[in-house]
Design an enzyme around this catalytic site. Sequence first.
Site, short mmCIF file in Angstrom:
data_model
loop_
_atom_site.label_atom_id
_atom_site.label_comp_id
_atom_site.label_asym_id
_atom_site.label_seq_id
_atom_site.Cartn_x
_atom_site.Cartn_y
_atom_site.Cartn_z
N GLY B 149 -11.57 8.00 6.64
CA GLY B 149 -11.88 7.15 5.50
C GLY B 149 -11.61 5.69 5.82
CB CYS B 150 -12.94 2.61 4.28
SG CYS B 150 -12.80 3.07 2.53
CE1 TYR B 151 -8.78 0.38 0.03
CE2 TYR B 151 -9.61 2.39 -0.98
CZ TYR B 151 -9.40 1.02 -1.03
OH TYR B 151 -9.82 0.30 -2.12
N PRO B 152 -7.82 4.84 5.08
CG PRO B 152 -7.92 7.17 4.70
CD PRO B 152 -8.57 5.85 4.31
CB CYS B 154 -7.50 -0.39 7.28
SG CYS B 154 -7.13 -2.12 7.55
#
Lengths: 346, 346, 346, 346
Positions: B149-152, B154
């Site tokens: 995922g995008c948040y994970p 980063c």
Amino acid sequence: MIKAGIIGSTGYAGEELVRLLLGHKDVQIAWYGSQSYAGKKYQEVYRNMFQIVDARCIDEDLKRLSDEADVIFTATPQGFLASRLSEEILSRTKVIDLSADFRIKEVSVYEKWYQVQHNCPQFLDEAVYGLGEINQEKIKSARLIANPGCYPTCSELAIYPLLKECMIDKDSIVIDAKSGTSGAGRGAKLDNLYCEVNENIKAYNVATHRHTPEIEEQLSLAAGCPVSVTFTPHLVPMNRGILVTAYASLAKDVTEDEVRDAYERFYQKEPFIRLLDRGICPETRWVRGSNYVDLNFQIDERTGRIVMMGALDNLVKGAAGQAVQNMNILFGLPEEEGLTMAPMFP
Amino acid sequence: MIKAGIIGSTGYAGEELVRLLLGHKDVQIAWYGSQSYAGKKYQEVYRNMFQIVDARCIDEDLKRLSDEADVIFTATPQGFLASRLSEEILSRTKVIDLSADFRIKEVSVYEKWYQVQHNCPQFLDEAVYGLGEINQEKIKSARLIANPGCYPTCSELAIYPLLKECMIDKDSIVIDAKSGTSGAGRGAKLDNLYCEVNENIKAYNVATHRHTPEIEEQLSLAAGCPVSVTFTPHLVPMNRGILVTAYASLAKDVTEDEVRDAYERFYQKEPFIRLLDRGICPETRWVRGSNYVDLNFQIDERTGRIVMMGALDNLVKGAAGQAVQNMNILFGLPEEEGLTMAPMFP
Amino acid sequence: MIKAGIIGSTGYAGEELVRLLLGHKDVQIAWYGSQSYAGKKYQEVYRNMFQIVDARCIDEDLKRLSDEADVIFTATPQGFLASRLSEEILSRTKVIDLSADFRIKEVSVYEKWYQVQHNCPQFLDEAVYGLGEINQEKIKSARLIANPGCYPTCSELAIYPLLKECMIDKDSIVIDAKSGTSGAGRGAKLDNLYCEVNENIKAYNVATHRHTPEIEEQLSLAAGCPVSVTFTPHLVPMNRGILVTAYASLAKDVTEDEVRDAYERFYQKEPFIRLLDRGICPETRWVRGSNYVDLNFQIDERTGRIVMMGALDNLVKGAAGQAVQNMNILFGLPEEEGLTMAPMFP
Amino acid sequence: MIKAGIIGSTGYAGEELVRLLLGHKDVQIAWYGSQSYAGKKYQEVYRNMFQIVDARCIDEDLKRLSDEADVIFTATPQGFLASRLSEEILSRTKVIDLSADFRIKEVSVYEKWYQVQHNCPQFLDEAVYGLGEINQEKIKSARLIANPGCYPTCSELAIYPLLKECMIDKDSIVIDAKSGTSGAGRGAKLDNLYCEVNENIKAYNVATHRHTPEIEEQLSLAAGCPVSVTFTPHLVPMNRGILVTAYASLAKDVTEDEVRDAYERFYQKEPFIRLLDRGICPETRWVRGSNYVDLNFQIDERTGRIVMMGALDNLVKGAAGQAVQNMNILFGLPEEEGLTMAPMFP
């Protein structure tokens, strides 16, 4: 490998040129010129270039650079190149000028609108106006290219075919143009602060903007006689993009099909011109980051006018991308080399 | 030439995948999948692709596609792939899944956070979590990649080295994340209207966001024991970008140099990780359009905490770019192939 | 009629003060102070005031002004007031200072964080920290009000009740704050240009921002013992608004109802505090243009933390509105006078 | 106390009307009408109204409402009012209609542009076009007010005096208009999503926008003969604001002073019209949140054209504010009552 030098690499157009040339497989950037940041690492001026560009900014030295580079891009303030250009330089290297110094052939017109004396009129005749879609042949053998302005590129490409084909009344042209804020440059001015630009739209330099005579000169060439236009630029709260909405009276009996035909004929082989499907308006979001110009038109039957529309990315086709396109033509490379990226959305 | 099929090509992540694959010299897109737009020309759904993509959207048919494609990207809603995947498909083609279906190994954790039954738990063990910077070797031989995922992406990259090196207290981690609006997808929802998002910032799904267990599972692997975090996502009025600001208590006597050293050791060979110079904070503008993750940290001596920061483009390294990176690793290509573009600014 | 003078009326906070005071039925603005624009018509500096404000900007003259005005607002750079304030001035007029000069009682703390010598420590004891929700009684009889900072106002109001009630661990507080760009002022700096701020989010002054000691001093008063916090401000691409997301470990056995209760008790009579319904997160769009602070919280059961959230308009409750609120209290007017406008959306 | 009912209170214009009426000392809102949100608390639809508006939304019932309210505002979709209005209703209450149902006197023109049958032509004659600056006297005694559209308000006010005075060629008028996104309404449409609008500008409904015949009818009244215009609206990435840039050929020998004189004469007593100083262009930021219209013009000597410019807030003077202004005139209140707030900047 083409060795390229950039004078004025730390403005927005200069930085876009760096980005595009880094992705161009036949070019090596030999010189990151900058007066304001001389001595500083380029990646400290533009941190997107961290670990990509290792070079330091160098103060301008056109002569020395003309020894080292095969092509020099000048993304500099008005008058810079005109006060330094010489036969010596042009005999050694190609120059692609992103400023307005050599765009206008008529010295008096230039001096009237720019309110400065032209320091180098002897090269005006030789300079080629670098609009590849119109002047491709001349560009091929040029030494000095005057890279068109952002508004003029969009305006001229939208209007040129119809004027050339006498489909519109040359005395009826009104150009209402809208630009993103990167067009205003990276200078630290109050008017360009976030809070001043955001949530705002305004016209500026109404009837006095310096791109007017440039547009007029090119449209006059299309028409074969002097053309005057009313040109109004606007500042839009977005980073990139120019939208031109141009108005003219349609010549009698010209049909939509004939107009479409004219555009198609003119631009059929042009890789960067996209004539949109009927009823689809150009939008800046669809060309962002690319060298495309999206064009279309709408006829207003009730008033006998035609609305000509164009959209481009002011930093790409309106500046750095067009400069790369000109370099490609100059050096006999495929015109699209290094410019094939699809527009980035959203 | 790798033949690639995209299921879900008309969401923002799907469209970014199209953009990146069009610029990848070893890939040909064989299939523009879309349920909502089946039959429609892709360029009518995304007009930036006008005259670039000529294909029409095709309704999903995973089986047929597995015959035609060397790799399938699924940029689909939760549960889509899990309800269709089979040994037959995986025996014929590689699958890179941009949804969360196979990211979390613990079925019970997945089902609790996502509030659905997992329809395909038999492939969970085999699926490789596609974070190239951590799992490169496993990715090379995988058949099924769970693209993070995008948040994970980063969050994990910012925190991983310090947890692995026991430099921070595993029970003290707070992750405050900020995302651009493209992360919310292209669905026509009131909350995502321009006027609702513009001039606003808000937290959402506080303490309940589904990326939490994904982050925790990966950080637990780093720590070698269960790790819980407090995770708060925010919506920012911009198109692209994720910024993570993560907080933890620094282990006793750990110095700034040791921390910097840990990051450098972990990521020294990673082409997409940029550890910024001391004192420079990551910003989303410097990674836009690229696959880079910019990282840095600041120690708050007074409180004994460390602030770990990361920035990436949620549609590139946070989704489509990372998927391409995984494809490159899978197919033995240079990891950076098709991902070498410099960030686009402004 | 209260005669008000504004020193520093041409910054964003000063201009907002003008806007609010123009709508205040008991106030007359007697003095539009400005060093940079002295002699210029105010309406030429802020064209929203065209045909509304006829006055010209006057260079600062605190002494003269103290003769003419019942209250002086100083929306000035750090150190300005401290280098000019005197008993003579305070004996003649009330002063509401929007700068940080008199916010921190400990001179050494002030001098360490602000890196300047304090020129007027003799008034520090007398100065009242102008947070009406906490210090209302003291404000009533003050001569000198230190109007709180934008970040501190939001942070303190979100955390104060829980610290006071010993519901959170005082050593566990992390404040992650996000601000619109008007907070950065109207100075013509490169970093605040539209193209630099737009499409970007960044943290800045991590662990070193000057609002930290102000927040700590107030929270220490709440806790009855020294409190340190980790404070990270972020810049968001929007004009107005501050969102605070604060984290702390919840004391053992404290329930959601008890927390809600604490907030309600503390703020039940406060006209500008809105404790939102369960599950609703504060958003800056809902307070824009108003003096409201929207508060709420979420308990993260899994980690034992509480997330405290607050939103306000940095130019209103975070600066000019709070200053007007303080003036109202000082002069015995209804606290909401001139501040009753509903938030403007969108 | 005037009792006001709002039908369609949950659109952006309806909500702005709520905001303005809440600040109007002589009005009480008796009815928050909404089909979509009937039964829901208004403050849950617009959380800026939390703890300000306690009422629930009520489904429309024009008849019942006409019993309860002194004035009804209809901020409803096209055709709504025309299909419900009756003599009975008008005999009991005043109606101010923010839709286009009664703006155009010619039924055939209305039906052609709006592509619907008009259900209530019998009231067209009686309806008064609610542009206070032109029709003040008629408004005073009206029962039914057709509140002008946002684009027409701005366009007409910018052009009216010059047409009336025969200073421009009535066949040469081109109107290029730019609007913020709140003008597109609160419907959940893909085209209005943040990522679609942000970083974009586009023209839409070129030569076909429904505000065209409204503008033409009013300009024809000014000219005393039929006037046709070319009208092009554009969508700008900002919440609020309309900017009109209108072009026309100047009649022979008309001077700048004469033009300025004409504007001044026409609008000298108008509280909401601000004719800017020479050379200053209207900008939407300077009128935001207020009922002002900023006007100015520039003569393009070279082409014999005049550029007429106007800026207003589309939700205030372009909708709700103008409706309140009309109510004030209708009920014999000072025209500016409840509309005296200074524009909010930034």
